[in-house]
Every structure is written in C-alpha cells, then in structure tokens.
Design a protein around this motif. Structure first.
Motif, PDB file in Angstrom:
ATOM      1  N   THR A   1     -15.322  32.606 -43.087  1.00 15.71           N
ATOM      2  CA  THR A   1     -16.725  32.613 -42.612  1.00 15.71           C
ATOM      3  C   THR A   1     -17.705  32.890 -43.759  1.00 15.71           C
ATOM      4  O   THR A   1     -17.302  33.317 -44.841  1.00 15.71           O
TER       5      THR A   1
ATOM      6  N   TRP B   1     -20.087  30.618 -45.065  1.00 17.62           N
ATOM      7  CA  TRP B   1     -20.305  29.495 -46.011  1.00 17.62           C
ATOM      8  C   TRP B   1     -21.465  28.579 -45.613  1.00 17.62           C
ATOM      9  O   TRP B   1     -21.924  27.775 -46.412  1.00 17.62           O
ATOM     10  N   ASP B   2     -21.947  28.642 -44.388  1.00 17.25           N
ATOM     11  CA  ASP B   2     -22.898  27.634 -43.911  1.00 17.25           C
ATOM     12  C   ASP B   2     -24.134  27.523 -44.801  1.00 17.25           C
ATOM     13  O   ASP B   2     -24.574  26.411 -45.126  1.00 17.25           O
ATOM     14  N   THR B   3     -24.695  28.645 -45.208  1.00 16.80           N
ATOM     15  CA  THR B   3     -25.957  28.590 -45.980  1.00 16.80           C
ATOM     16  C   THR B   3     -25.772  27.832 -47.284  1.00 16.80           C
ATOM     17  O   THR B   3     -26.503  26.875 -47.584  1.00 16.80           O
TER      18      THR B   3
ATOM     19  N   LEU C   1     -25.037  24.158 -46.815  1.00 18.04           N
ATOM     20  CA  LEU C   1     -26.234  23.418 -46.411  1.00 18.04           C
ATOM     21  C   LEU C   1     -27.082  23.092 -47.647  1.00 18.04           C
ATOM     22  O   LEU C   1     -27.659  22.007 -47.759  1.00 18.04           O
TER      23      LEU C   1
ATOM     24  N   LYS D   1     -25.489  20.155 -49.194  1.00 20.53           N
ATOM     25  CA  LYS D   1     -25.770  18.955 -48.378  1.00 20.53           C
ATOM     26  C   LYS D   1     -27.189  18.456 -48.656  1.00 20.53           C
ATOM     27  O   LYS D   1     -27.411  17.251 -48.842  1.00 20.53           O
TER      28      LYS D   1
ATOM     29  N   SER E   1     -16.576  26.992 -39.150  1.00 18.69           N
ATOM     30  CA  SER E   1     -18.017  26.712 -38.998  1.00 18.69           C
ATOM     31  C   SER E   1     -18.219  25.722 -37.857  1.00 18.69           C
ATOM     32  O   SER E   1     -17.387  24.838 -37.642  1.00 18.69           O
ATOM     33  N   ASP E   2     -19.359  25.859 -37.165  1.00 29.98           N
ATOM     34  CA  ASP E   2     -19.668  24.888 -36.101  1.00 29.98           C
ATOM     35  C   ASP E   2     -20.131  23.560 -36.689  1.00 29.98           C
ATOM     36  O   ASP E   2     -20.124  22.531 -36.036  1.00 29.98           O
ATOM     37  N   ASP E   3     -20.596  23.602 -37.934  1.00 37.91           N
ATOM     38  CA  ASP E   3     -21.180  22.402 -38.530  1.00 37.91           C
ATOM     39  C   ASP E   3     -20.168  21.685 -39.432  1.00 37.91           C
ATOM     40  O   ASP E   3     -20.035  21.983 -40.615  1.00 37.91           O
ATOM     41  N   THR E   4     -19.475  20.722 -38.864  1.00 36.71           N
ATOM     42  CA  THR E   4     -18.419  20.044 -39.641  1.00 36.71           C
ATOM     43  C   THR E   4     -19.001  18.978 -40.564  1.00 36.71           C
ATOM     44  O   THR E   4     -18.274  18.327 -41.290  1.00 36.71           O
TER      45      THR E   4
ATOM     46  N   LEU F   1     -20.740  19.806 -43.004  1.00 34.25           N
ATOM     47  CA  LEU F   1     -20.945  20.530 -44.275  1.00 34.25           C
ATOM     48  C   LEU F   1     -19.893  20.171 -45.318  1.00 34.25           C
ATOM     49  O   LEU F   1     -20.025  20.535 -46.487  1.00 34.25           O
ATOM     50  N   TYR F   2     -18.832  19.488 -44.898  1.00 34.08           N
ATOM     51  CA  TYR F   2     -17.809  19.081 -45.864  1.00 34.08           C
ATOM     52  C   TYR F   2     -17.238  17.736 -45.422  1.00 34.08           C
ATOM     53  O   TYR F   2     -17.301  17.374 -44.241  1.00 34.08           O
TER      54      TYR F   2
END
Ligand code: GZL
Length: 325
Positions: free
Chosen positions: A106, A108-110, A113, A116, A131-134, A136-137
C-alpha cells in the motif's frame, strides 16, 4: 485483498526457469527498442536483504545491458520512502519507463499518479501493490505467492505425523509475498486441525531477522516441530539458532522455506532444510521485453506469472550443480 488483474487471457505462464534464466545473450539490438533512441528505464529496487534480491538485481542489470536499455538503478534499503523518492527522481529525469518491486502493498497511488500524469508507464515486477486504480501500472510480472504458500502447505499436510506445532517466520510486514505466502499455507493446513501455527513473527526476509526471531521462539515455545520461513535467508538464520540450542535442524525441527537460492538449496541437500518452494528471481529478460513493448505503446498482459517448482532433499542434490543463483 489484492486487486491484481488475473484473467485467463492475460495470465501467461512463462518458460521454465532454465529457458527464462538464460539471460546471457538476451534480445537486443544494442540501440534500444527499434534501433531508435535508447530506452531509459528507472528501476527502484527493494534493497539487498536476501540472496534472492541479489540474484534479482543481477538479472535486471545484466538483461538491461543485453537489451540495450539504459538502466538507472536505486536500492531503497527496504524503505518505502526511498522507493518513492527514487520514482520521483525518475519522473524528473523523464525516463521512458519506470519499473519497481514495491516493498509493501500500500501507499503507492500518489506517486504512481504523478508518473501517469507525466506519461511515464510503470511496470510492477516481483511484488504487487494493493490499489483500486489498476491504470497506475501497465503490467505485474512476478510469482504467485499464494500458490507458493499452498505448495509449502501441501508438503506440511503430506508430511505431518500427528499433532504438529509450526512456528512461522514471516517476511516483511505488509509485503505481498509475506501476506500471500501466509495465506496459501494457512489455506492448506486448515484441512488438518492438528497442524497448528503456534507462533508467527516477521524476520523481515533477512538471515539475522530469522535467527533473532527463532531464538525467541525456542525460548517461548515448549514444543516446536516445524519452521515455515517465508524465504531461505530467514530459514538459514533459524538453522543457526536451532543448532545453538543443541537441536538438529531438519530432524529435531523440520524446516520449510521459499526461494531456492544456492545457500538454501545447499542446506536442503545437506538435510538441514526439508523442503523449498522455488521463487524465480531471474525476471530481467522478461522485464526488458515488456518494457520495450510498453514504451512502443503495444498492449501487454496485465499479469505475467513466472513458472516455478519446488524441491525435496533428493531433488536439491540433483539440481544444485545446474543452479544459476
Ligand atoms: C519474492 C521476493 C522476496 C523473496 C525474499 O518475490 O519479493 O523478497 O522471497 C526477498 O527472499 O527478500
């Protein structure tokens, strides 16, 4: 709960270790992906905590060279903040692609992003993120750690001869291999209620960590039958503690580990470890091939699983001469 995209279409079981690990020549025209500008890759490595990590780093560095990829490499000394700093530095340097092995699942999202928004594709290798946002990779290349835990659990169930007290040396707290190897092992031993995990603590994937925790277990636990260590290095540390306590590793206390690096396989062949589940560190060749596709904007599978086996003591004796790491 990990949100890895694992669909039949996207999962490619790659070649056996012998073929993937060849490594030496590697595909590469020496000038990057298509003879154009050389690809720069920023790689944020976890650290140098284990024999597995050393082999993984060697594979990445050698295969980048073979592929003509300009590699910028950092060692985070197992600290997430250092990996985040490295990724930010790669973004500032405007590398073509970023790859990393997330030390924990956990947080890593910021930073991903930010990558990205800078239009720099990211490849996860070895460990996954939760992460909920797949988006991102682009892909996750690495082992199925739950399956590794299941293989260890299957051996435990098949070799238990009555009430069995297991002590568990967990990997780094919050790391995908630690979470998933525990999950897979517990799933399998649930079928035999007289196999009990009587103590479980992180040894942080290091030999010293495994030794210290095992010393404490030997003092606190009246009866230990089996050690389940999430990697060879902690298992090797446990062997030192068991010997210091006047017991015979592999006999008085059986040991199951994961990785199958040379020191682990040697201990297995010598009878000090009883079973090792393999975890393939030679990801460099596949990583560079994926990076070239990603930089060209080609589609890549969302999940790429490495093929791995497992070894008993006899199999280790036969395999040792040919092991690359
Ligand atoms: C697994 C890898 C783990 C190894 C350990 O893919 O992340 O980290 O099992 C290493 O040896 O420290």
């Amino acid at each position: 709960m990990l949100k890895k995209i694992t669909t039949a279409a996207s999962v490619i079981a790659l070649c056996a270790l012998a073929a993937c690990g060849s490594g030496s020549g590697g595909a590469g025209n020496g000038t990057g992906s298509s003879g154009g500008d050389a690809i720069t890759m920023g790689f944020a490595q976890v650290g140098a905590e284990s024999g597995w990590r050393t082999a993984n780093t060697k594979s990445i560095q050698e295969e980048a060279k073979a592929a003509g990829i300009d590699l910028k490499f950092s060692d985070a000394q197992q600290k997430q903040e250092n990996q985040i700093k490295a990724i930010r530095s790669y973004i500032q340097q405007k590398v073509k692609v970023i790859a990393f092995s997330p030390v924990v699942e956990t947080g890593w999202d910021t930073v991903l992003l930010e990558a990205k928004r800078a239009n720099i594709p990211v490849i996860l290798t070895d460990r996954a993120i939760d992460s909920d946002d797949t988006s991102l990779y682009k892909t996750f290349l690495g082992s199925d750690f739950v399956e590794e835990g299941r293989k260890a659990g299957d051996w435990m169930v098949a070799n238990a001869t009555g009430p069995t007290n297991v002590v568990e040396l967990q990997g780094t707290t919050g790391a995908a291999p630690a979470i998933d190897r525990k999950k897979g092992f517990e799933e399998k031993i649930a079928s035999k209620p007289d196999i009990k995990i009587v103590a479980s603590q992180t040894g942080d994937f290091t030999r010293s960590g495994g030794k210290q925790v095992m010393e404490a277990f030997l003092k606190s636990q009246p009866k230990i039958d089996v050690v389940y260590a999430h990697n060879d290095d902690m298992g090797l540390g446990a062997i030192e503690a068991i010997k210091a306590a006047g017991k015979v590793p592999g006999k008085d206390i059986k040991i199951i580990t994961v990785d199958a690096v040379k020191d682990g396989m040697t201990a297995l062949a010598n009878g000090e470890i009883n079973y090792i589940v393999e975890c393939n560190p030679l990801l460099g060749k596949q990583l560079m091939e994926l990076a070239k596709k990603v930089v060209k904007g080609e589609n890549v599978p969302a999940r790429v699983v490495t093929e791995e086996g497992a070894f008993n003591q006899e199999q280790a004796k036969a395999a040792l001469p040919n092991r690359q790491y």
